[in-house]
Design a protein around this motif. Structure first.
Motif, PDB file in Angstrom:
ATOM      1  N   GLY A 159      54.931 -57.225 -44.235  1.00 18.97           N
ATOM      2  CA  GLY A 159      53.602 -57.745 -44.529  1.00 18.97           C
ATOM      3  C   GLY A 159      53.126 -58.751 -43.490  1.00 18.97           C
ATOM      4  O   GLY A 159      51.945 -58.781 -43.131  1.00 18.97           O
ATOM      5  N   VAL A 160      54.054 -59.587 -43.002  1.00 16.92           N
ATOM      6  CA  VAL A 160      53.695 -60.583 -41.986  1.00 16.92           C
ATOM      7  C   VAL A 160      53.312 -59.898 -40.676  1.00 16.92           C
ATOM      8  O   VAL A 160      52.373 -60.315 -39.995  1.00 16.92           O
ATOM      9  CB  VAL A 160      54.864 -61.574 -41.762  1.00 16.92           C
ATOM     10  N   ARG A 161      54.024 -58.823 -40.318  1.00 22.00           N
ATOM     11  CA  ARG A 161      53.683 -58.075 -39.100  1.00 22.00           C
ATOM     12  C   ARG A 161      52.235 -57.575 -39.171  1.00 22.00           C
ATOM     13  O   ARG A 161      51.497 -57.620 -38.190  1.00 22.00           O
ATOM     14  CB  ARG A 161      54.638 -56.883 -38.934  1.00 22.00           C
ATOM     15  N   HIS A 162      51.845 -57.082 -40.326  1.00 24.04           N
ATOM     16  CA  HIS A 162      50.478 -56.601 -40.507  1.00 24.04           C
ATOM     17  C   HIS A 162      49.477 -57.741 -40.319  1.00 24.04           C
ATOM     18  O   HIS A 162      48.444 -57.576 -39.645  1.00 24.04           O
ATOM     19  CB  HIS A 162      50.343 -55.991 -41.903  1.00 24.04           C
ATOM     20  N   GLN A 163      49.775 -58.910 -40.893  1.00 27.98           N
ATOM     21  CA  GLN A 163      48.870 -60.047 -40.772  1.00 27.98           C
ATOM     22  C   GLN A 163      48.792 -60.561 -39.331  1.00 27.98           C
ATOM     23  O   GLN A 163      47.709 -60.887 -38.836  1.00 27.98           O
ATOM     24  CB  GLN A 163      49.329 -61.175 -41.708  1.00 27.98           C
ATOM     25  N   VAL A 164      49.955 -60.631 -38.657  1.00 25.69           N
ATOM     26  CA  VAL A 164      49.982 -61.089 -37.259  1.00 25.69           C
ATOM     27  C   VAL A 164      49.179 -60.136 -36.378  1.00 25.69           C
ATOM     28  O   VAL A 164      48.440 -60.555 -35.483  1.00 25.69           O
ATOM     29  CB  VAL A 164      51.436 -61.214 -36.748  1.00 25.69           C
ATOM     30  N   GLY A 165      49.320 -58.830 -36.645  1.00 28.07           N
ATOM     31  CA  GLY A 165      48.548 -57.838 -35.894  1.00 28.07           C
ATOM     32  C   GLY A 165      47.051 -58.038 -36.053  1.00 28.07           C
ATOM     33  O   GLY A 165      46.282 -57.917 -35.087  1.00 28.07           O
ATOM     34  N   ASN A 166      46.619 -58.382 -37.268  1.00 25.77           N
ATOM     35  CA  ASN A 166      45.198 -58.645 -37.515  1.00 25.77           C
ATOM     36  C   ASN A 166      44.716 -59.878 -36.758  1.00 25.77           C
ATOM     37  O   ASN A 166      43.620 -59.887 -36.184  1.00 25.77           O
ATOM     38  CB  ASN A 166      44.945 -58.830 -39.015  1.00 25.77           C
ATOM     39  N   TYR A 167      45.546 -60.933 -36.760  1.00 26.54           N
ATOM     40  CA  TYR A 167      45.205 -62.144 -36.013  1.00 26.54           C
ATOM     41  C   TYR A 167      45.037 -61.828 -34.520  1.00 26.54           C
ATOM     42  O   TYR A 167      44.062 -62.222 -33.888  1.00 26.54           O
ATOM     43  CB  TYR A 167      46.305 -63.203 -36.165  1.00 26.54           C
ATOM     44  N   LEU A 168      46.026 -61.122 -33.981  1.00 28.57           N
ATOM     45  CA  LEU A 168      46.023 -60.830 -32.542  1.00 28.57           C
ATOM     46  C   LEU A 168      44.809 -59.988 -32.161  1.00 28.57           C
ATOM     47  O   LEU A 168      44.138 -60.260 -31.155  1.00 28.57           O
ATOM     48  CB  LEU A 168      47.319 -60.111 -32.157  1.00 28.57           C
TER      49      LEU A 168
END
Length: 399
Positions: free
Chosen positions: A264-273
């Motif tokens: 889930g964190v990978r998905h959120q980090v991808g959105n931020y980036l």
């Protein structure tokens, strides 16, 4: 149930927990109990060597239970009786349900919140993932969703009998909704707001209940709302300084990529980036070309560690504390060495004289990858730690 205890109280508390919740059963015995529809318990201990207030003093613990469930060997199960037993269990043990729509009851740990995501195959045969923000959608038992017993409808007749203060309390405790003061009477948006919140959750999950084919619902960790707010504030701050100090927003992304990379964190980090890359490229295209964005997101991989007794866990806590102290010492030495090497590089190389800090650190890191290497903890180091933290002496524990 979650709480904590002092390490010197372990001899008194651990045996009580084992006796009260039958924590010493074998896996086969636990399976037998679950087949009868009776609850089994699991104890999770956590010792944080990075917490200055708790190191050598406190241990956090969580107690999880499966609760009462239908007996698969019975043709007919009394579901109302099972529900009553679970309500009594929750009340008696002062527990919170894992599956809940109340944000205050969600499981959080070190800036992360437990949530779910769905994996299913679309009409083209492609695997698709949908991510459910736990602080928006809660955490639901998909077995209940498939039976279409989702959320109870808003009981408007009951709400109309309650006072305004009682309505606000119901909304907060049952649904996790904090009402604004502008809702000054019962008919000015309160019922509409409650209905809207309720229906959005029902529609969101019923979409998956009606889908054909296999849907795999998995649990994962997401960044908590507090963590997301902190990250957003930091990125906004350094975005304003990007012309004078582009290396600062690079550092912010490096820190973001160092967080635990759960699915889930990978998905959120991808959105931020994706968002910030697009924003920087649109407003500062020349600076964007020279920025060094991190590229690799590693998965968090770990193996469940089961200890035969508390003494084994206690010894592991001592080793973890010493390792953390060494890593902290090494980090300070590394920072000092990097600063000296950076100064030397700028003086010797014309091209690097005006290079940003991120580029200099990358060059040093590549040329000196094995600056510090972890080693096995010696008996002398263990004795020194116990001398500083007498409560951690293994001799104080029973076998």
């Amino acid at each position: 149930m979650t709480s904590k205890f002092k390490i010197e109280e372990a001899n008194r508390i651990i045996p009580k927990l084992i006796a009260a919740y039958s924590l010493d059963l074998t896996e086969q015995q636990r399976k037998t109990i679950r087949r009868r529809g009776e609850p089994t318990w699991t104890l999770v201990l956590n010792y944080d060597p990075a917490d200055k207030e708790k190191v050598g003093r406190w241990i956090d613990f969580w107690l999880f239970t499966t609760g009462y469930s239908p007996n698969p060997r019975k043709k007919v199960n009394n579901l109302e009786e099972i529900a009553r037993l679970n309500r009594e269990l929750v009340k008696k043990q002062k527990m919170h349900p894992i599956y809940t729509q109340n944000p205050s009851e969600l499981i959080t740990f070190r800036g992360y919140t437990l949530g779910q995501y769905a994996v299913h195959v679309n009409s083209k045969g492609e695997e698709k993932k949908d991510y459910w923000n736990p602080e928006e959608l809660g955490l639901l038992d998909f077995e209940i969703i498939k039976k279409k017993i989702v959320l109870p409808p808003c009981d408007k007749a009951l709400l109309e009998k309650l006072s305004l203060g009682e309505i606000h309390s119901q909304l907060k405790n049952k649904y996790g909704i904090n009402m604004h003061t502008r809702y000054h009477n019962k008919n000015n948006g309160i019922l509409k707001r409650l209905y809207k919140e309720n229906q959005s959750l029902i529609n969101r999950y019923n979409h998956y209940a009606k889908m054909k084919g296999d849907i795999d619902i998995r649990h994962t960790w997401y960044l908590s709302e507090e963590s997301k707010n902190s990250i957003t504030c930091e990125l906004k701050k350094y975005f304003k300084q990007i012309v004078q100090h582009p290396e600062r927003i690079e550092g912010a992304f490096q820190r973001l990529f160092q967080r635990g990379h759960y699915h889930g964190v990978r998905h959120q980090v991808g959105n931020y980036l994706a968002y910030w890359k697009r924003t920087i490229k649109e407003q500062y295209p020349n600076i964007f070309k020279n920025l060094d964005f991190p590229e690799t997101l590693n998965y968090v991989r770990f193996s469940e560690k089961i200890y035969d007794n508390f003494k084994q866990f206690h010894n592991a806590c001592i080793i973890a504390s010493i390792h953390f102290e060494l890593q902290k010492k090494y980090a300070e030495m590394k920072k000092l060495k990097y600063r000296t090497l950076a100064k030397e590089l700028r003086q010797k190389n014309e091209e690097l004289r005006n290079a940003n800090a991120s580029r200099i650190n990358l060059i040093i890191k590549e040329s000196d990858k094995k600056m510090f290497v972890e080693h096995n903890i010696s008996d002398i180091e263990v004795k020194d730690f116990i001398a500083r933290y007498p409560n951690m002496n293994p001799l104080l524990l029973d076998d």
